[in-house]
Scaffold this motif. Structure first.
Motif, PDB file in Angstrom:
ATOM      1  N   ASP A 127       1.104  -1.388  -0.295  1.00 51.95           N
ATOM      2  CA  ASP A 127      -0.385   0.289   0.277  1.00 51.95           C
ATOM      3  C   ASP A 127       1.082   1.430   0.005  1.00 51.95           C
ATOM      4  OD1 ASP A 127      -2.038   1.717   0.773  1.00 51.95           O
ATOM      5  OD2 ASP A 127      -2.624   0.998   2.298  1.00 51.95           O
ATOM      6  N   ALA A 128       1.425   1.976  -1.500  1.00 54.88           N
ATOM      7  CA  ALA A 128       1.557   3.060  -1.084  1.00 54.88           C
ATOM      8  C   ALA A 128       1.408   4.678  -0.483  1.00 54.88           C
ATOM      9  CB  ALA A 128       2.177   3.772  -2.797  1.00 54.88           C
ATOM     10  N   ASN A 129       0.149   4.076  -0.159  1.00 55.42           N
ATOM     11  CA  ASN A 129      -0.710   5.320   0.819  1.00 55.42           C
ATOM     12  C   ASN A 129      -0.444   5.298   2.845  1.00 55.42           C
ATOM     13  OD1 ASN A 129      -2.447   7.375  -0.718  1.00 55.42           O
ATOM     14  ND2 ASN A 129      -3.822   5.415  -0.642  1.00 55.42           N
ATOM     15  N   LEU A 130       0.317   4.178   2.988  1.00 56.59           N
ATOM     16  CA  LEU A 130       1.111   3.496   4.129  1.00 56.59           C
ATOM     17  C   LEU A 130       2.315   3.610   4.024  1.00 56.59           C
ATOM     18  CD1 LEU A 130       0.722   2.268   6.428  1.00 56.59           C
ATOM     19  CD2 LEU A 130       1.116   0.093   5.855  1.00 56.59           C
ATOM     20  N   ARG A 131       2.871   3.337   3.083  1.00 54.36           N
ATOM     21  CA  ARG A 131       4.650   3.519   3.169  1.00 54.36           C
ATOM     22  C   ARG A 131       4.706   5.258   3.056  1.00 54.36           C
ATOM     23  NH1 ARG A 131       4.220   0.041  -1.523  1.00 54.36           N
ATOM     24  NH2 ARG A 131       5.332   1.882  -2.761  1.00 54.36           N
ATOM     25  N   SER A 132       3.553   5.836   2.517  1.00 50.19           N
ATOM     26  CA  SER A 132       3.722   7.379   2.482  1.00 50.19           C
ATOM     27  C   SER A 132       4.383   8.014   3.853  1.00 50.19           C
ATOM     28  CB  SER A 132       2.754   7.846   1.271  1.00 50.19           C
ATOM     29  OG  SER A 132       2.975   9.384   1.464  1.00 50.19           O
ATOM     30  N   GLU A 133       2.910   7.769   5.001  1.00 53.91           N
ATOM     31  CA  GLU A 133       2.421   8.105   5.957  1.00 53.91           C
ATOM     32  C   GLU A 133       4.061   7.311   6.008  1.00 53.91           C
ATOM     33  OE1 GLU A 133       0.214   9.808   7.010  1.00 53.91           O
ATOM     34  OE2 GLU A 133      -0.491  10.033   5.252  1.00 53.91           O
ATOM     35  N   ILE A 139      16.687   4.225   3.605  1.00 54.99           N
ATOM     36  CA  ILE A 139      16.924   4.100   2.237  1.00 54.99           C
ATOM     37  C   ILE A 139      15.892   3.364   1.478  1.00 54.99           C
ATOM     38  CG2 ILE A 139      18.084   2.439   1.368  1.00 54.99           C
ATOM     39  CD1 ILE A 139      19.795   4.059   1.879  1.00 54.99           C
ATOM     40  N   VAL A 140      15.234   2.666   2.089  1.00 56.60           N
ATOM     41  CA  VAL A 140      13.995   1.841   1.340  1.00 56.60           C
ATOM     42  C   VAL A 140      13.269   2.599   0.717  1.00 56.60           C
ATOM     43  CG1 VAL A 140      12.427  -0.210   1.887  1.00 56.60           C
ATOM     44  CG2 VAL A 140      14.626  -0.677   3.078  1.00 56.60           C
ATOM     45  N   LEU A 141      13.046   3.809   1.646  1.00 58.77           N
ATOM     46  CA  LEU A 141      12.061   4.423   1.055  1.00 58.77           C
ATOM     47  C   LEU A 141      12.357   5.267   0.523  1.00 58.77           C
ATOM     48  CD1 LEU A 141       9.967   4.976   5.017  1.00 58.77           C
ATOM     49  CD2 LEU A 141       9.385   3.999   2.874  1.00 58.77           C
ATOM     50  N   ALA A 142      13.763   5.564   0.384  1.00 66.73           N
ATOM     51  CA  ALA A 142      14.437   7.019  -0.503  1.00 66.73           C
ATOM     52  C   ALA A 142      14.785   5.958  -2.289  1.00 66.73           C
ATOM     53  CB  ALA A 142      16.029   7.400  -0.005  1.00 66.73           C
ATOM     54  N   ARG A 143      14.370   4.703  -1.732  1.00 64.77           N
ATOM     55  CA  ARG A 143      14.349   3.724  -3.752  1.00 64.77           C
ATOM     56  C   ARG A 143      13.023   3.165  -4.023  1.00 64.77           C
ATOM     57  NH1 ARG A 143      19.685   0.868  -1.407  1.00 64.77           N
ATOM     58  NH2 ARG A 143      21.023   2.087  -2.149  1.00 64.77           N
ATOM     59  N   ASP A 144      11.585   3.590  -3.283  1.00 64.78           N
ATOM     60  CA  ASP A 144      10.227   3.616  -2.978  1.00 64.78           C
ATOM     61  C   ASP A 144       9.881   3.841  -4.698  1.00 64.78           C
ATOM     62  OD1 ASP A 144       7.756   2.095  -1.326  1.00 64.78           O
ATOM     63  OD2 ASP A 144       7.685   3.683  -2.865  1.00 64.78           O
ATOM     64  N   VAL A 145       9.342   2.252  -5.260  1.00 69.48           N
ATOM     65  CA  VAL A 145       8.652   2.059  -6.598  1.00 69.48           C
ATOM     66  C   VAL A 145       7.625   4.133  -7.034  1.00 69.48           C
ATOM     67  CG1 VAL A 145       9.310   0.285  -7.381  1.00 69.48           C
ATOM     68  CG2 VAL A 145       6.817   1.278  -6.128  1.00 69.48           C
ATOM     69  N   ASP A 146       7.262   4.093  -5.582  1.00 67.36           N
ATOM     70  CA  ASP A 146       6.330   5.845  -5.665  1.00 67.36           C
ATOM     71  C   ASP A 146       6.770   6.830  -5.176  1.00 67.36           C
ATOM     72  OD1 ASP A 146       4.193   7.536  -5.338  1.00 67.36           O
ATOM     73  OD2 ASP A 146       2.778   5.561  -5.223  1.00 67.36           O
ATOM     74  N   SER A 147       6.896   8.095  -6.060  1.00 66.05           N
ATOM     75  CA  SER A 147       7.521   9.172  -6.036  1.00 66.05           C
ATOM     76  C   SER A 147       6.863  10.166  -4.888  1.00 66.05           C
ATOM     77  CB  SER A 147       7.117  10.436  -7.461  1.00 66.05           C
ATOM     78  OG  SER A 147       6.574  10.401  -7.694  1.00 66.05           O
ATOM     79  N   ARG A 148       5.272   9.808  -4.578  1.00 64.92           N
ATOM     80  CA  ARG A 148       5.000   9.872  -3.515  1.00 64.92           C
ATOM     81  C   ARG A 148       5.473  10.068  -2.378  1.00 64.92           C
ATOM     82  NH1 ARG A 148      -1.067   8.403  -3.704  1.00 64.92           N
ATOM     83  NH2 ARG A 148       0.176   6.560  -4.633  1.00 64.92           N
ATOM     84  N   VAL A 149       6.189   8.598  -1.870  1.00 69.24           N
ATOM     85  CA  VAL A 149       6.579   7.940  -1.316  1.00 69.24           C
ATOM     86  C   VAL A 149       8.034   8.970  -0.494  1.00 69.24           C
ATOM     87  CG1 VAL A 149       7.789   5.862   0.316  1.00 69.24           C
ATOM     88  CG2 VAL A 149       5.331   5.760  -1.256  1.00 69.24           C
TER      89      VAL A 149
END
Length: 485
Positions: A65-71, A84-94
């Motif tokens: 869930d990209a919305n969860l990762r964004s939070e 590091i994981v979030l900096a490489r996330d596939v979703d640019s919003r995250v």
């Protein structure tokens, strides 16, 4: 086994509701939070927890869930491996939420604005190379962005990114002002840049900006920038005379720290109230002169804080002196600090200004209960919740609010630990579901009654009970066991 720890009989339909409640329970232990991170529920509130364990953060960072990762990316205390994981996330919003490091607020009885800590240097470097301009723009707003990375981003291929990088440099190095101004070409960006300069704007740079403004096709659009130049320029005689002849710039000149003492003394008697107010707020002004200047203040205004007073290292005697100042702006600014002595708080709590008393209630850990009750009775803004959560808020005032005809009063008071049990029971049966949920979180509910609330058919009450910080840890584990987690 004591009755208070008996296994609750929970309807299967309530399990998801209870799990969401547990995710917001402030007394939930790390192992419980880790188990919840693996649950098939809405874990948004879990991702926002300031005490989120590293293991739980790792699990949430891999959620689909990209919305969860964004939070999660907005969390102020992420471990380096999750960053590091979030900096490489596939979703640019995250990636953008991680990059920005936006401010957040706490509601723990004393209202306050906070900022996340810095990310790792490796993460900053990674985000500075992000292929999406909107991610790099978000990074440009990050207050912890290292100077070497910010300097490199001045050459970003996206002109807007480069402009933000320049305007948001804090403190901006005066030695690089020409380079920064060449990037921050818009009037607003330039104004923000001047606000953050680490010293006076050099005379030649000021003259160059004035020439640009005079040749502008839309002078009105640059009015704010012109005032900022007048407030920050290293004033020589020509610039001083030029600015003082313009009535719209006299306030800015009066605030300029490089203005010579003769002009300061003259402006202290200026017929314009705002000019005199700007003189009074100057750092280092002679205290005798300051107290001799007459200024009228708008008590309804939330602005006009004296920024240097917020950061000044004040002794207790200095605090008391400012608390007794004739100028409301100093008393109001002082009330915004959270390091005041009891004597200073006592003086400010009795202030004639509503704005001063309000800031005492919002910011002071030692705000008196009588004042908290008086302000909260009529105050309708968000900080009312903070006042009710304040350790000094009196129980009788909370009880009166809990019995109000207005549901907004009842919900604000419903979790106060000083409420009588009969009042809590009445709130648990309230016609508004948000009042019932809030009441179920009240820490004064006896443990055996709290466990029966977990079995309630109604989701608002059940979720509130699960979020109650006095819920036994063994019961939390029982709920997770029943959910096969």
């Amino acid at each position: 086994m004591p009755a208070s720890f008996e296994r609750p009989v929970i309807a299967q339909r309530n399990l998801a509701v209870l799990l969401r409640g547990l995710a917001g329970n402030s007394s939930a232990q790390p192992e419980i939070l880790v188990r919840l991170a693996e649950a098939n529920i809405d874990r948004t509130e879990l991702a926002r927890r300031r005490d989120l364990p590293a293991q739980a953060a790792v699990i949430l960072a891999g959620d689909e869930d990209a919305n969860l990762r964004s939070e999660l990316a907005a969390h102020p205390n992420l471990p380096a491996e999750v960053q590091i994981v979030l900096a490489r996330d596939v979703d640019s919003r995250v990636r953008g939420r991680l990059a920005e490091g936006a401010e957040y607020f706490t509601t723990v009885g004393v209202h306050g604005r906070h900022f996340p800590g810095p990310l790792s240097h490796e993460v900053y470097e990674l985000l500075a190379r992000d292929p999406e301009p909107k991610v790099r723009r978000a990074l440009a707003f990050n207050r912890h962005l290292p100077d070497n990375i910010r300097a490199g981003m001045l050459d970003d291929g996206d002109a807007r990114t480069a402009a933000i990088v320049a305007a948001e440099w804090n403190p901006a190095p005066t030695a690089r002002i020409g380079e920064l101004l060449s990037q921050a070409t818009g009037a607003f960006d330039r104004k923000m840049l001047l606000l953050r300069l680490d010293g006076p704007l050099p005379v030649e740079a000021a003259r160059g900006m004035l020439a640009d403004i005079e040749s502008s096709a839309d002078p009105a659009h640059t009015a704010g920038l012109l005032r900022q130049i007048a407030a920050t320029a290293d004033l020589d005689a020509d610039l001083t005379d030029r600015f003082l002849t313009d009535p719209q710039l006299r306030v800015a000149v009066a605030a300029n720290p490089t203005l010579d003492p003769q002009h300061v003394a003259a402006l202290a008697h200026d017929p314009d109230n705002e000019v005199r107010a700007a003189v009074v707020a100057r750092h280092g002004l002679d205290p005798v002169l300051r107290e001799s200047v007459s200024v009228e203040y708008d008590d309804r205004s939330s602005g006009n804080a004296v920024e240097w007073l917020l950061a000044e290292d004040l002794s207790e005697s200095d605090q008391v002196a400012f608390a007794r100042s004739r100028h409301q702006v100093f008393r109001k600014t002082l009330a915004m600090r959270t390091d005041l002595s009891d004597e200073a708080v006592e003086i400010l709590a009795a202030d004639d200004s509503f704005a001063v008393r309000l800031f005492v209630c919002e910011r002071q850990p030692n705000a008196p209960g009588w004042l908290l009750a008086r302000i909260a009775a009529d105050w309708k803004s968000y900080s009312r919740w903070d006042m009710l959560a304040h350790k000094n808020f009196p129980a009788d005032a909370a009880t009166a609010l809990a019995r109000s005809d207005n549901p907004h009063d009842r919900v604000v008071a419903a979790a106060h630990p000083g409420l009588p049990i009969e009042t809590i029971e009445a709130l648990l049966a309230d016609h508004a579901d948000y009042v019932r949920r809030r009441a179920a979180t009240n820490p004064s509910i006896p443990t055996d009654r709290l466990i029966t609330l977990l079995e309630a058919d109604e989701s608002a009450v059940a979720s509130g009970a699960a979020a109650n910080r006095t819920l036994p840890v063994v019961t939390m584990h029982q709920v997770l066991d029943q959910a096969a987690l």
